[in-house]
Design an enzyme around this catalytic site. Sequence first.
Site, PDB file in Angstrom:
ATOM      1  CG  ASP A 377      16.660  52.324  48.068  1.00 53.52           C
ATOM      2  OD1 ASP A 377      16.945  53.441  48.530  1.00 53.52           O
ATOM      3  OD2 ASP A 377      17.317  51.781  47.162  1.00 53.52           O
TER       4      ASP A 377
HETATM    5  C1  LAN Z   1      23.737  56.650  45.304  1.00 52.64           C
HETATM    6  C2  LAN Z   1      24.008  56.024  46.605  1.00 52.64           C
HETATM    7  C3  LAN Z   1      22.845  55.313  47.213  1.00 52.64           C
HETATM    8  C4  LAN Z   1      21.921  54.728  46.181  1.00 52.64           C
HETATM    9  C5  LAN Z   1      20.973  53.627  46.709  1.00 52.64           C
HETATM   10  C6  LAN Z   1      20.204  54.045  47.943  1.00 52.64           C
HETATM   11  C7  LAN Z   1      21.811  52.402  47.087  1.00 52.64           C
HETATM   12  C8  LAN Z   1      20.041  53.219  45.584  1.00 52.64           C
HETATM   13  O1  LAN Z   1      19.269  52.128  45.958  1.00 52.64           O
HETATM   14  C9  LAN Z   1      19.271  54.400  45.051  1.00 52.64           C
HETATM   15  C10 LAN Z   1      20.244  55.423  44.461  1.00 52.64           C
HETATM   16  C11 LAN Z   1      21.303  55.932  45.446  1.00 52.64           C
HETATM   17  C12 LAN Z   1      20.647  56.944  46.338  1.00 52.64           C
HETATM   18  C13 LAN Z   1      22.454  56.623  44.743  1.00 52.64           C
HETATM   19  C14 LAN Z   1      22.214  57.388  43.496  1.00 52.64           C
HETATM   20  C15 LAN Z   1      23.448  57.930  42.740  1.00 52.64           C
HETATM   21  C16 LAN Z   1      24.522  58.402  43.691  1.00 52.64           C
HETATM   22  C17 LAN Z   1      23.964  59.496  44.559  1.00 52.64           C
HETATM   23  C18 LAN Z   1      24.926  57.181  44.547  1.00 52.64           C
HETATM   24  C19 LAN Z   1      25.435  56.007  43.742  1.00 52.64           C
HETATM   25  C20 LAN Z   1      26.112  57.726  45.319  1.00 52.64           C
HETATM   26  C21 LAN Z   1      26.857  58.628  44.297  1.00 52.64           C
HETATM   27  C22 LAN Z   1      25.876  58.878  43.106  1.00 52.64           C
HETATM   28  C23 LAN Z   1      25.998  60.339  42.620  1.00 52.64           C
HETATM   29  C24 LAN Z   1      25.084  60.573  41.459  1.00 52.64           C
HETATM   30  C25 LAN Z   1      27.465  60.646  42.292  1.00 52.64           C
HETATM   31  C26 LAN Z   1      27.725  62.020  41.760  1.00 52.64           C
HETATM   32  C27 LAN Z   1      27.689  61.984  40.285  1.00 52.64           C
HETATM   33  C28 LAN Z   1      26.718  62.502  39.526  1.00 52.64           C
HETATM   34  C29 LAN Z   1      26.419  61.888  38.206  1.00 52.64           C
HETATM   35  C30 LAN Z   1      25.890  63.659  39.958  1.00 52.64           C
END
Ligand code: LAN
Length: 644
Positions: A377
């Site tokens: 996305d």
């Molecule tokens: C994110 C940040 C971006 C987000 C979007 C692009 C907005 C979304 O549309 C798809 C999923 C994604 C890439 C996403 C997935 C989970 C993340 C990476 C996070 C919310 C930022 C932090 C989170 C991550 C998993 C945090 C670390 C914790 C764990 C459970 C490993």
Amino acid sequence: MSSRARDVLARTQEADGSWKGDYGGPLFLSPVYVAGLYVMGRIPDARTRDGMLVHLRGHQNEDGGWGLDVESPSLVFTTVLNYVALRLMGVGADDPGLVRAREWFLPRGGPLGSGSWGKFVLALLGLYEYDGLDPAPPELWLLPRALPFHPSRLWCHCRMVYLPMGWLFGRRARAVETPLLAELRRELYPQPYADVDWKRARSRVAASDAYTPRSAWLRAVNRVLGFYERIHSKRLRARALDESLALIRAEDEATHYICIGPINKVLNTVVWHLARPDGPEVRAHLERLPDYLQHSPDGIKVNGYNSSQLWDTAFAVQALVASGQAEEARDTLARAGRFLEAEQVLEDPPHAARFYRHPSRGGWPFSTRAHGWPISDCTAEALKACLLLEPLGLNHVPRERLAQAVEFILSLRNRDGGWATYERQRGPRWLERLNPSDVFAGIMVDTSYVECTSACVQALVAWRRARPEASVGEAIARGVDFLRRTQRPDGSWEGSWGVCFSYGTWFAVSGLAAAGTRTQDPALRRAAAFLKAQQREDGSWSETVRSCRERRWVDGPTGHAVTTSWALLSLVATGDADSEATRRGVAWLRARQGADGRWPQEPLAGVFNRTCAIHYDAYLRIFPLWALSLAGAPERRGLPRSAI
Ligand code: LAN
């Protein structure tokens, strides 16, 4: 009104053309950072330490604990870890805040009640025994790749956290003993450390931390792995550790030592500290550690990612273009266009297949090119932004690279017609039943999401409009079909990465409308009816992260500008721009704007894995502007014109 909002956005742009802000919220990231440094015999420098103390103290809950994020009720996981972090940063055990924390976590068993990741971090510090952990053997990487539970099939974030965990578990890595650690072992437990029954401790978890219950399947797997751990061969372990280290190295190099996220960043650094003390890998990692640090008015924290720059910039461009003031915002848009150009990923990761990486050429990441992990996305939103900039003469991405972005999107299509985040769905859905994290849901498999699917559909539609010869029709149709199938009986869609039904519904209806769905279509009618039913007396909408945790719409005490904006943008897409609901929402949003053109801070609008809230700093500057532009000014509405 919206011109002031546009000015605020323009004024907060960085010199490189992006928007870069706080991406904090979770409360398990900073303590893992501090713990990791401690295992390496380091503490944060004085300035970072002072800033972190401010942040952690500022977010201690009334009851003495810390939540999973700054708004969540207390968990043992984050309470014990933040307690330990404060102690490691020099706070005394008799500090009143820490006394209150102990009063909260001791009756819940201290570390014994913590979610599993907390236990793991404590084991690294020597504050918990490895015998008290469910096994995470690195040998899983040596299994045949074709097995449905091979670790390469896990969601990349989960996989990249369990990769260094497996290495550290396999080595029983443990910090060098210090007097402070000995004191902590006395402070953390309700009973003497020597009396803890570690085997029983494995399956213990406090009610506060047990969001995802451990299934019978998981308990069975843990028993099998526990047996294996007792009889494992030293030679095989050595091979598995080597293989894990090779995978860790590949991740480090593909991300320029930034790593996919803050947790594996810290764990990989610790791995190298133990594998090659003071080696070049440790130095390269330490140089990139500050990338995750955020200095904010509420102190210094570890961000959830190395930034959210690309994502925010792609949305900011779309909001500015929607405002109909593209000429006034020309310089801002020009800089943003250059940023988008500079951050597209141009190469595949080295030896992608060997290291289980999907090819990444043409994609855009969430943050920066250096981060190296493009996302479906993020690519879609960046592509949409570039295509909007094109007629203005402000798109700097050459034609063939735009085509590569489309190829990247198409390469990520799932069999169900939808799109997941970073990769195609690799594991079966039942793998989710083996989620061992306790505190998160939906971490095991990267499945299709409404947000990712809608963004990709919208981008492909925009691409087809710009290049009518493109053959993307089937992908669009199947994406639309996925969106239709995932609508809930009440007319809403559940979001996964924003709070929650307002976010999911905004994506879904925007995707359907972009693909030409008529406003009379029952799916859009039901969505509009759902949103109208959630509108508050005062014309606003409000949703809290409890919506995600409880999987039903939960209002907050007041209206939220971001939720209201998503609802308004949805109503424009469903053809309800001229409805009474829209007029009342617009009036509320206008009245809520401050004299400085900004909207007051409100609860966090981002979320992940259903439980943890995260702060999107630019949303309050982007979405109200976007919504007022489309819902508040009928002559400028982009989507579906027939309804205006
Ligand atoms: C994110 C940040 C971006 C987000 C979007 C692009 C907005 C979304 O549309 C798809 C999923 C994604 C890439 C996403 C997935 C989970 C993340 C990476 C996070 C919310 C930022 C932090 C989170 C991550 C998993 C945090 C670390 C914790 C764990 C459970 C490993």
